[in-house]
Design an enzyme around this catalytic site. Sequence first.
Site, PDB file in Angstrom:
ATOM      1  N   LYS A 170      -0.312 -74.908  13.217  1.00 41.74           N
ATOM      2  CA  LYS A 170       0.504 -74.038  13.861  1.00 41.74           C
ATOM      3  C   LYS A 170      -0.306 -72.731  13.853  1.00 41.74           C
ATOM      4  O   LYS A 170      -0.473 -72.250  12.740  1.00 41.74           O
ATOM      5  CB  LYS A 170       1.819 -73.719  13.364  1.00 41.74           C
ATOM      6  CG  LYS A 170       2.652 -72.831  14.130  1.00 41.74           C
ATOM      7  CD  LYS A 170       4.020 -72.464  13.574  1.00 41.74           C
ATOM      8  CE  LYS A 170       3.825 -71.393  12.576  1.00 41.74           C
ATOM      9  NZ  LYS A 170       3.546 -70.013  13.263  1.00 41.74           N
ATOM     10  N   GLY A 221      -1.315 -66.846   4.065  1.00 43.90           N
ATOM     11  CA  GLY A 221      -0.492 -65.873   4.448  1.00 43.90           C
ATOM     12  C   GLY A 221      -0.213 -65.182   3.412  1.00 43.90           C
ATOM     13  O   GLY A 221      -0.840 -64.814   2.301  1.00 43.90           O
ATOM     14  N   SER A 222       0.806 -64.377   3.488  1.00 46.92           N
ATOM     15  CA  SER A 222       1.120 -63.336   2.352  1.00 46.92           C
ATOM     16  C   SER A 222       1.814 -63.919   1.259  1.00 46.92           C
ATOM     17  O   SER A 222       2.611 -65.049   1.459  1.00 46.92           O
ATOM     18  CB  SER A 222       2.424 -62.380   3.197  1.00 46.92           C
ATOM     19  OG  SER A 222       3.650 -63.050   3.499  1.00 46.92           O
ATOM     20  N   THR A 223       1.909 -63.218   0.077  1.00 48.88           N
ATOM     21  CA  THR A 223       2.529 -63.882  -0.967  1.00 48.88           C
ATOM     22  C   THR A 223       4.088 -63.972  -0.845  1.00 48.88           C
ATOM     23  O   THR A 223       4.638 -64.869  -1.208  1.00 48.88           O
ATOM     24  CB  THR A 223       2.198 -63.013  -2.311  1.00 48.88           C
ATOM     25  OG1 THR A 223       0.813 -62.967  -2.381  1.00 48.88           O
ATOM     26  CG2 THR A 223       2.923 -63.264  -3.347  1.00 48.88           C
ATOM     27  N   THR A 225       5.657 -64.796   2.105  1.00 50.93           N
ATOM     28  CA  THR A 225       6.048 -65.855   2.687  1.00 50.93           C
ATOM     29  C   THR A 225       5.574 -67.243   1.832  1.00 50.93           C
ATOM     30  O   THR A 225       6.162 -68.157   2.115  1.00 50.93           O
ATOM     31  CB  THR A 225       5.145 -65.897   3.980  1.00 50.93           C
ATOM     32  OG1 THR A 225       5.665 -64.712   4.668  1.00 50.93           O
ATOM     33  CG2 THR A 225       5.642 -67.079   4.681  1.00 50.93           C
ATOM     34  N   GLY A 226       4.372 -67.146   1.091  1.00 47.22           N
ATOM     35  CA  GLY A 226       3.914 -68.131   0.230  1.00 47.22           C
ATOM     36  C   GLY A 226       5.193 -68.731  -0.791  1.00 47.22           C
ATOM     37  O   GLY A 226       5.230 -69.737  -0.996  1.00 47.22           O
ATOM     38  N   GLU A 243      -3.171 -69.880   0.267  1.00 48.13           N
ATOM     39  CA  GLU A 243      -4.182 -68.799  -0.342  1.00 48.13           C
ATOM     40  C   GLU A 243      -3.364 -67.496   0.350  1.00 48.13           C
ATOM     41  O   GLU A 243      -3.144 -67.322   1.619  1.00 48.13           O
ATOM     42  CB  GLU A 243      -5.121 -69.048   0.734  1.00 48.13           C
ATOM     43  CG  GLU A 243      -6.556 -68.235   0.455  1.00 48.13           C
ATOM     44  CD  GLU A 243      -6.617 -67.001   0.972  1.00 48.13           C
ATOM     45  OE1 GLU A 243      -6.297 -65.974   0.373  1.00 48.13           O
ATOM     46  OE2 GLU A 243      -7.186 -67.072   2.133  1.00 48.13           O
ATOM     47  N   CYS A 277      -8.186 -60.642   3.499  1.00 51.12           N
ATOM     48  CA  CYS A 277      -7.348 -60.716   2.210  1.00 51.12           C
ATOM     49  C   CYS A 277      -8.310 -60.298   1.065  1.00 51.12           C
ATOM     50  O   CYS A 277      -7.766 -60.074   0.110  1.00 51.12           O
ATOM     51  CB  CYS A 277      -6.973 -62.258   2.045  1.00 51.12           C
ATOM     52  SG  CYS A 277      -8.091 -63.586   2.396  1.00 51.12           S
ATOM     53  N   GLU A 373      -0.676 -53.837  -1.147  1.00 53.52           N
ATOM     54  CA  GLU A 373      -1.605 -54.129  -0.315  1.00 53.52           C
ATOM     55  C   GLU A 373      -1.672 -53.816   1.093  1.00 53.52           C
ATOM     56  O   GLU A 373      -0.658 -54.044   1.779  1.00 53.52           O
ATOM     57  CB  GLU A 373      -1.894 -55.817  -0.244  1.00 53.52           C
ATOM     58  CG  GLU A 373      -2.965 -56.213   0.655  1.00 53.52           C
ATOM     59  CD  GLU A 373      -2.960 -57.908   0.671  1.00 53.52           C
ATOM     60  OE1 GLU A 373      -3.954 -58.097   1.287  1.00 53.52           O
ATOM     61  OE2 GLU A 373      -1.984 -58.401   0.638  1.00 53.52           O
TER      62      GLU A 373
END
Length: 474
Positions: A170, A221-223, A225-226, A243, A277, A373
């Site tokens: 996706k 993606g972002s932390t 969302t991770g 990542e 990133c 960030e």
Amino acid sequence: MNTESFCHLIGGQCETGNATMDVRNPATGEVFAQAPKAGEALLNAAVTAATDAFPAWSASPIDERKKVLHAIAGAIEEQVDELASLFTREHGRPVPAAKAELLGAAMWLKATTMLDIPVEVTEDTDDRRIEVHHVPLGVVCALVPWNFPILLAAWKIGPALLAGNTLVLKPSPFTPLTTLKLGELIRDAAPAGVINIISGGDELGPMMTSHPGFAKISFTGSTQTGRKVMESASRDLKRITLELGGNDASIIFPDVDVEKVAEQLFEGAFHNTAQVCVATKRMYIHEDIYDALRDRLAQLAKDAKVGDGSQQGTRFGPIQNEAQYRRVLALIEDAKASGLTLIEGADVPEKGYFIPLTLVDNPPEDAKVVTEEAFGPVLPLLKWKDVDDVVQRANDTEYGLAGAVWSANIEQATATAHRLDTGTVWINQCLQSTPFTPLAGAKQSGFGQENGVDGLLEFTRPKAVYIPKTDTVT
């Protein structure tokens, strides 16, 4: 190639479904295309197609899988000009840089075929031999971000397929189009169902991470969302690779040649409009050269053309989407409200999601522009004079993705690099990665690793086989 209509790739077929979503050109902020929007039914169809394709694909010889990756790479190379133009329209990056990413993805897929899955022998005696094989997991869920939509897709497609898995990928809802066109090319390169590509809104990601048909999730993606991905995957113990974000520090020693390193430092911070990133997010400059380097970076920012990526001579494009544009603007406004000194680069177009390349002159360590960030063209420059102090300051973050040390004394730089609590450290270089070297984040910057043999094995599980040396059954 028709770049006006788009479809999902499911089971080797072009599927449009009944729903669509807007795709905007970030250089104008205007909708220029409609992408198909998958829901639960199409997701289920994609998982079913991947599940059905898995037995034959996982049983195929690894050399056959390598041929498929070469075919995908060749298809990208053949259509690179058309794909690059579409890439720029949906992403904003200048066309030459868009083309570079596409060719980089093709190179990455080819390089992945140079890897092999090892068989480890842990015991070989007169009585028995123990082999550890690495077998595919099943169907992989690949979630790709908007900042490098094709290259990071290749980072997942290559090892997942080489290891014998099938895939449902996706793209970000902000940059789905080039990936969907890649899916049309894959129809002729890969067996039906081995790779499936579906696009959708923010609600599709959670549907995928909670779907019982996936054996593994590979997310970039972002932390924030991770963490949600990890929680969702934990419910049925899916394997995961994450990542995530970074607040990467560069430490500049006073013995560098300011004129020689300034351009590299500038590119290391602002490449892709700082939407990287592993870009430098905090630049620690020794006090002896602080003013000289600050002024040189400011001049580079003044000289760099920021604008529509489709226009010749543009070096930096817009922020890719409105939500990120608003976040970066809020960070700048907070810096201004806090009385910090901002140095802006060249003027930018009024229309679109443009922000001037901005330096922040020696803000305090607890300023938001330092601790958060930005993921946009806002770079804090900070003075230092003591090595122990600057290492402590560089490490004082929840992130640990990458960092860099710059010095004419390689021994000194190497010693400092080993003290940085990050997964990657560069010495007198930046933004480097290879298909043969793992990228792994420390702390809140990730879980697992990508690239190299270690990254390939993330898409497998070990299987120990105990083989007796005699025919006696005991």
